[in-house]
Design an enzyme around this catalytic site. Structure first.
Site, PDB file in Angstrom:
ATOM      1  N   GLU A  52       2.663  -8.733   8.347  1.00  0.00           N
ATOM      2  CA  GLU A  52       2.298  -7.375   8.526  1.00  0.00           C
ATOM      3  C   GLU A  52       3.311  -6.634   7.916  1.00  0.00           C
ATOM      4  O   GLU A  52       3.343  -5.260   7.813  1.00  0.00           O
ATOM      5  CB  GLU A  52       2.198  -6.994  10.114  1.00  0.00           C
ATOM      6  CG  GLU A  52       1.130  -7.526  10.583  1.00  0.00           C
ATOM      7  CD  GLU A  52       0.700  -8.950  10.667  1.00  0.00           C
ATOM      8  OE1 GLU A  52       1.904  -9.855  10.900  1.00  0.00           O
ATOM      9  OE2 GLU A  52      -0.326  -9.441  10.461  1.00  0.00           O
ATOM     10  N   ASP A  62     -10.195   1.695 -25.765  1.00  0.00           N
ATOM     11  CA  ASP A  62     -10.998   1.358 -24.561  1.00  0.00           C
ATOM     12  C   ASP A  62     -10.753   2.726 -23.388  1.00  0.00           C
ATOM     13  O   ASP A  62      -9.639   3.374 -23.896  1.00  0.00           O
ATOM     14  CB  ASP A  62     -10.985   0.262 -23.888  1.00  0.00           C
ATOM     15  CG  ASP A  62      -9.661  -0.256 -23.427  1.00  0.00           C
ATOM     16  OD1 ASP A  62      -9.558  -1.325 -22.972  1.00  0.00           O
ATOM     17  OD2 ASP A  62      -8.847   0.472 -23.592  1.00  0.00           O
ATOM     18  N   ARG A 108      -2.733  -7.118 -21.507  1.00  0.00           N
ATOM     19  CA  ARG A 108      -3.396  -6.580 -22.385  1.00  0.00           C
ATOM     20  C   ARG A 108      -2.774  -5.862 -23.253  1.00  0.00           C
ATOM     21  O   ARG A 108      -3.209  -5.529 -24.611  1.00  0.00           O
ATOM     22  CB  ARG A 108      -4.589  -5.605 -21.845  1.00  0.00           C
ATOM     23  CG  ARG A 108      -5.764  -6.378 -20.833  1.00  0.00           C
ATOM     24  CD  ARG A 108      -6.727  -5.646 -20.185  1.00  0.00           C
ATOM     25  NE  ARG A 108      -7.612  -4.880 -21.295  1.00  0.00           N
ATOM     26  CZ  ARG A 108      -7.848  -3.843 -21.661  1.00  0.00           C
ATOM     27  NH1 ARG A 108      -6.807  -2.836 -21.349  1.00  0.00           N
ATOM     28  NH2 ARG A 108      -8.512  -3.431 -22.737  1.00  0.00           N
ATOM     29  N   PRO A 152       0.836  -1.062  -0.090  1.00  0.00           N
ATOM     30  CA  PRO A 152       0.016   0.146   0.096  1.00  0.00           C
ATOM     31  C   PRO A 152       0.761   1.387   0.155  1.00  0.00           C
ATOM     32  O   PRO A 152       0.258   2.368  -0.278  1.00  0.00           O
ATOM     33  CB  PRO A 152      -0.641  -0.107   1.298  1.00  0.00           C
ATOM     34  CG  PRO A 152      -0.784  -1.299   1.737  1.00  0.00           C
ATOM     35  CD  PRO A 152       0.445  -2.094   1.185  1.00  0.00           C
TER      36      PRO A 152
HETATM   37  N1  4GX Z   1      -1.627  -2.624  -3.171  1.00  0.00           N
HETATM   38  N2  4GX Z   1      -1.210  -5.333   0.310  1.00  0.00           N
HETATM   39  C1  4GX Z   1       1.045  -6.345   0.712  1.00  0.00           C
HETATM   40  C2  4GX Z   1       1.527  -7.759   2.919  1.00  0.00           C
HETATM   41  C3  4GX Z   1       2.800  -6.353   3.108  1.00  0.00           C
HETATM   42  C4  4GX Z   1       2.708  -5.591   4.052  1.00  0.00           C
HETATM   43  C5  4GX Z   1       3.684  -4.717   4.127  1.00  0.00           C
HETATM   44  C6  4GX Z   1       4.672  -5.607   2.381  1.00  0.00           C
HETATM   45  C7  4GX Z   1       4.631  -4.555   3.444  1.00  0.00           C
HETATM   46  C8  4GX Z   1      -1.467  -3.958  -1.400  1.00  0.00           C
HETATM   47  C9  4GX Z   1      -2.346  -2.856  -2.167  1.00  0.00           C
HETATM   48  C10 4GX Z   1      -1.891  -4.507  -0.092  1.00  0.00           C
HETATM   49  C11 4GX Z   1      -1.587  -5.846   1.822  1.00  0.00           C
HETATM   50  C12 4GX Z   1       0.002  -6.199  -0.155  1.00  0.00           C
HETATM   51  C13 4GX Z   1      -0.163  -6.226   2.638  1.00  0.00           C
HETATM   52  N3  4GX Z   1       3.836  -6.540   2.117  1.00  0.00           N
HETATM   53  N4  4GX Z   1      -0.589  -4.273  -2.331  1.00  0.00           N
HETATM   54  N5  4GX Z   1       0.491  -7.134   1.912  1.00  0.00           N
HETATM   55  N6  4GX Z   1      -3.407  -2.093  -1.755  1.00  0.00           N
HETATM   56  O1  4GX Z   1      -2.821  -3.930   0.292  1.00  0.00           O
HETATM   57  O2  4GX Z   1      -0.443  -3.465  -3.278  1.00  0.00           O
END
Ligand code: 4GX
Length: 255
Positions: free
Chosen positions: A115, A168, A153, A88
């Site tokens: 986490e 598109d 795509r 995220p």
């Molecule tokens: N867009 N996630 C990764 C595990 C994690 C946590 C911290 C690395 C560091 C997400 C998103 C997403 C949830 C993927 C936690 N990995 N990834 N995961 N939104 O929510 O890409």
């Protein structure tokens, strides 16, 4: 194109790649997705890939060594591959990123559970860090699959001529115009008359204006990065005037 994926759940990539457009593309060998179990590079009796965080706190952190060994092994086969981390905190993944990543010969996705990652994974192994949106998922597998879908795509031959990636939504940076098919009346709602007129010039103009209207109403920030013709600009100025007038009326009502 070869997509390598590092994950604790390689099975999550099976069915999305067996169906529909991507299923056909895989059969035609236009792309290949190799999902690798990160545990294959883990060590010790329990093949652990996570550990408790230094400094304390809840939750587990992904250990760096298994990821480093895995990336090194995959890079032996695909030295030019870019390493992509899904979190995220990453850069928001956009259609333009899909377009340019489709030019790479290979991509290696690192999908985390737990986490978080040990920060040194990010510092030493990763070329690009992406987020697919401001929400929290249980792992990086679905984001990796979303990116693989959007990138694929753009690979030659994946889309038929009918659903070309060039025609598109987002191809011109605008949202799509409304579409209709039979019946001519559904739940009391008629198809806009212009679409039945047979006047292709008028239809093209109506569709363009609907794209501009929708984008103006729903995603006005997209209009900043779009090429607009003079008639597009005139139409948007009209929309802005209408909005101002509506706001004046609402302001008067409140008095
Ligand atoms: N867009 N996630 C990764 C595990 C994690 C946590 C911290 C690395 C560091 C997400 C998103 C997403 C949830 C993927 C936690 N990995 N990834 N995961 N939104 O929510 O890409």
């Amino acid at each position: 194109m070869i997509f390598d994926v590092l994950t604790l759940f390689p099975g999550m990539f099976d069915s999305p790649l067996q169906e529909s457009i991507l299923g056909r593309a895989v059969k035609q060998q236009l792309l290949e997705v190799r999902a690798h179990n990160l545990r294959d590079w883990a060590e010790g009796k329990h093949l652990t890939t996570d550990d408790a965080p230094y400094g304390g706190g809840d939750g587990m952190v992904m250990k760096p060594e298994p990821v480093a060994r895995a990336v090194a092994a995959l890079k032996q086969k695909s030295p030019a591959a870019k390493v992509v981390l899904l979190t995220p905190q990453g850069k928001p993944f956009k259609q333009n990123d899909a377009r340019s990543l489709a030019q790479e010969s290979g991509l290696i996705f690192i999908c985390g559970r737990y986490e978080g990652f040990d920060e040194r994974i990010r510092q030493t192994l990763v070329d690009e860090e992406f987020s697919i949106g401001d929400f929290v998922l249980t792992g990086g597998e679905l984001p990796a699959m979303v990116m693989i879908d959007a990138i694929s795509r753009f690979l030659p031959g994946v889309l038929g001529s009918g659903d070309s990636a060039l025609t598109d939504s987002f191809a011109d940076g605008l949202l799509e115009y409304p579409q209709y098919t039979r019946p001519a009346v559904f739940n009391g709602l008629s198809v806009p008359e212009v679409l039945l007129s047979g006047d292709h010039g008028k239809i093209a103009q109506w569709r363009r204006e609907q794209q501009l209207l929708r984008t103006f109403q729903r995603r006005p920030e997209l209009l900043e990065d779009v090429f607009l013709s003079n008639s597009d600009k005139v139409f948007i100025e009209k929309l802005k005037c209408q909005l101002e007038q509506q706001e004046e009326i609402q302001g008067d009502d409140a008095d």
